[in-house]
Scaffold this motif. Structure first.
Motif, short mmCIF file in Angstrom:
data_model
loop_
_atom_site.label_atom_id
_atom_site.label_comp_id
_atom_site.label_asym_id
_atom_site.label_seq_id
_atom_site.Cartn_x
_atom_site.Cartn_y
_atom_site.Cartn_z
N GLY A 88 -28.53 52.25 13.72
CA GLY A 88 -29.98 52.07 13.73
C GLY A 88 -30.78 53.34 13.62
N TYR A 89 -30.13 54.53 13.68
CA TYR A 89 -30.89 55.78 13.68
C TYR A 89 -30.69 56.65 12.44
CZ TYR A 89 -32.09 54.40 18.32
OH TYR A 89 -32.57 53.69 19.38
N PHE A 140 -26.43 64.04 16.63
CA PHE A 140 -25.28 63.12 16.77
C PHE A 140 -25.75 61.66 16.82
CE2 PHE A 140 -22.77 66.80 18.56
CZ PHE A 140 -21.82 66.81 17.55
N ILE A 141 -26.88 61.41 17.47
CA ILE A 141 -27.42 60.04 17.50
C ILE A 141 -27.74 59.60 16.06
CG2 ILE A 141 -29.43 58.65 18.20
CD1 ILE A 141 -29.39 60.28 20.86
N VAL A 181 -34.46 63.90 13.11
CA VAL A 181 -34.00 64.47 14.38
C VAL A 181 -35.20 64.64 15.33
CG1 VAL A 181 -33.11 66.60 15.40
CG2 VAL A 181 -31.87 65.49 13.54
N ALA A 182 -36.35 65.02 14.77
CA ALA A 182 -37.55 65.19 15.61
C ALA A 182 -37.92 63.88 16.31
CB ALA A 182 -38.71 65.68 14.76
N LEU A 203 -28.66 56.93 22.84
CA LEU A 203 -29.98 56.48 23.31
C LEU A 203 -29.85 55.18 24.09
CD1 LEU A 203 -32.68 57.18 20.57
CD2 LEU A 203 -32.84 57.64 23.03
N ALA A 204 -28.94 54.31 23.65
CA ALA A 204 -28.76 53.03 24.36
C ALA A 204 -28.34 53.30 25.80
CB ALA A 204 -27.70 52.18 23.64
#
Ligand code: F0G
Length: 459
Positions: free
Chosen positions: A234-235, A227-228, A240-241, A197-198
């Motif tokens: 931080g996740y 995977f994130i 997942v949604a 995401l970054a």
């Protein structure tokens, strides 16, 4: 999956599909008749079909029930509005145009956004995506991080964009010459590797600064979101949604092949935020696919996609899906077989360059390995190397990709872990006798997307 407690599938089996078991002699004949191209085999001759995860998912009882609710009206189908609602709720895009599958959506967006002579930078090419961009007059530029081309690099986000490569391109050709940035999550040709995401947010910021659109290929976006959750600081506590929604917030629009993460056998869509793009897409879809409320699909297909969109973001489902792929990958790693690391979301990729290190790339090592795997055990896989890469449209020369891979693609909710054991045993046996395997020559080559229909013979 920590500690000694194992987990199992978050579903049970309600219907089975018998498979045909063949002899090595039957398979040798079938492979020769198919010109050593696994795409040309008859599926009745295949025991475990790992050709693709596309359109091969097992639908749930809820999806099969939804088929019966399909509204087959030519215009204004209720099933279209079910699909639209699911896309709005899960992906967060206000507008959707259905298409017969992912490449239908790629065709539309390429025709809408590309002017002749522009560039479409992307995080590694995908065959149909790049072809539609080229057909619309664009030149594809690979801006993926260098690690993506190295099968031994264990970085967690090998699908990321190299921001310097993107900045260089913008400086060199000017932002007006960039039709849009085209980003896949996950990256199929890099081994199903995710994008963080970054990184997506950094690309979005850079593109906003220059007024460039960012278009996503969301085909395997649920696997990327998983995977994130597992890897990006931080996740871990996000669903997942929620992560999927944050991923989509980085895009101006997406193409989607519903045949993958949406858990259906056919379908796709284009989704976007901009009304002017929607207008153009509706104008074009009637020419190439069908009315804007069915886009080449039956009403029942749209109902099944709408249900699949919600099922794909179930945390237990997606965790188990990715776990099974990893289960196969770890068995091969434990036996010393060279594969792409880390193991990706939809497939285990054998590194044919290292596996058959005695063959030149011009002897088609990945094509060769895929053929021998089929003859050994009836497992069908796919070449992703020099054959798939095709020829440079300008020079006509073979593209020689760094990655020369065989893809063992795992369909969703279809095979058990014991099927994975059979695959692992066969690959490991082949690896032990790899020296005895010789290469192939190409006898027939079609003008585009040659991997689908090219024919080969053993040297
Ligand atoms: N984008 C990606 C990342 C894909 O993997 C595919 C298809 C498409 C777009 C095109 O979608 O097939 O519905 O038209 N990949 C399949 C595969 C064919 O086997 O990897 P489609």
């Amino acid at each position: 999956m920590t500690g000694r407690r194992r987990t199992a599938e978050p579903y049970r089996i309600k219907m089975v599909e018998p498979l045909r078991v063949t002899t090595p002699e039957q398979r040798a004949t079938a492979m020769a008749e198919a010109g050593w191209n696994t795409f040309l085999l008859r599926s009745d001759d295949v025991y475990i079909d790992l050709l693709t995860d596309s359109g091969t998912s097992a639908m749930s009882d809820r999806q099969w029930s939804a088929l019966m609710m399909g509204d087959e009206a030519y215009a204004g189908s209720r099933s279209f509005f079910a699909l639209e609602r699911a896309v709005q709720e899960v992906y967060g895009f206000p507008y959707v145009v259905p298409t017969h599958q992912g490449r239908g959506a790629e065709h539309l967006i390429s025709q809408i956004l590309i002017k002749d002579g522009q560039y479409t930078p992307g995080n590694m090419y995908f065959t149909t995506t790049r072809l539609h961009q080229e057909l619309a007059g664009a030149q594809f530029v690979d801006i993926i991080v260098d690690e993506a081309h190295d099968t031994t690099d264990r970085s967690p986000f090998k699908g990321n964009v190299d921001l310097l490569k993107l900045e260089h391109l913008i400086d060199e050709v000017g932002p007006a010459q960039i039709a849009y940035v085209s980003l896949a999550v996950t990256v199929n040709m890099a081994g199903g590797q995710p994008v963080s995401l970054a990184n997506l947010r950094a690309v979005q910021d850079l593109c906003r600064l220059h007024g460039i659109l960012v278009w996503g290929d969301a085909t395997r976006c649920a696997e990327n979101a998983y995977f994130i959750q597992q890897r990006e600081p931080g996740y871990a506590d996000h669903s997942v949604a929620d992560i999927l929604r944050q991923t989509m917030d980085c895009f101006d629009g997406i193409t989607m092949s519903s045949k993958k993460d949406n858990l259906v056998n056919i379908g796709g869509f284009l989704a976007m935020r901009d009304e002017a793009i929607l207008q153009r897409a509706r104008e074009l879809v009637v020419v190439y696919e069908g009315m804007p409320t069915y886009g080449g699909l039956a009403g029942r297909d749209m109902e099944a996609i709408a249900v699949g969109i919600h099922e794909m973001v179930d945390d237990a489902y997606i965790a188990d899906r990715v776990r099974q792929v990893d289960y196969l990958g770890q068995q091969l790693l434990d036996a010393g077989v060279p594969i792409m690391e880390p193991v990706g979301g939809h497939a285990v990729f054998l590194d044919a360059r290292r596996f058959l290190s005695h063959l030149d790339q011009e002897q088609f090592p990945a094509q060769t390995l895929a053929g021998h795997l089929y003859v050994d055990s009836g497992v069908r896989s796919m070449e992703r190397g020099i054959v798939s890469a095709g020829r440079d449209p300008k020079t006509g020369a073979n593209r020689t990709p760094k990655l020369e891979l065989v893809r063992l693609t795992i369909p969703r909710r279809v095979y058990t872990d014991r099927h994975m054991d059979v695959v692992a045993d066969s690959v490991i046996d082949l690896y032990e006798r790899r020296e005895s395997i010789s290469g192939l020559e190409m006898l027939y080559e079609p003008p585009s997307l040659r991997f689908f229909t090219a024919r080969f013979a053993t040297l």
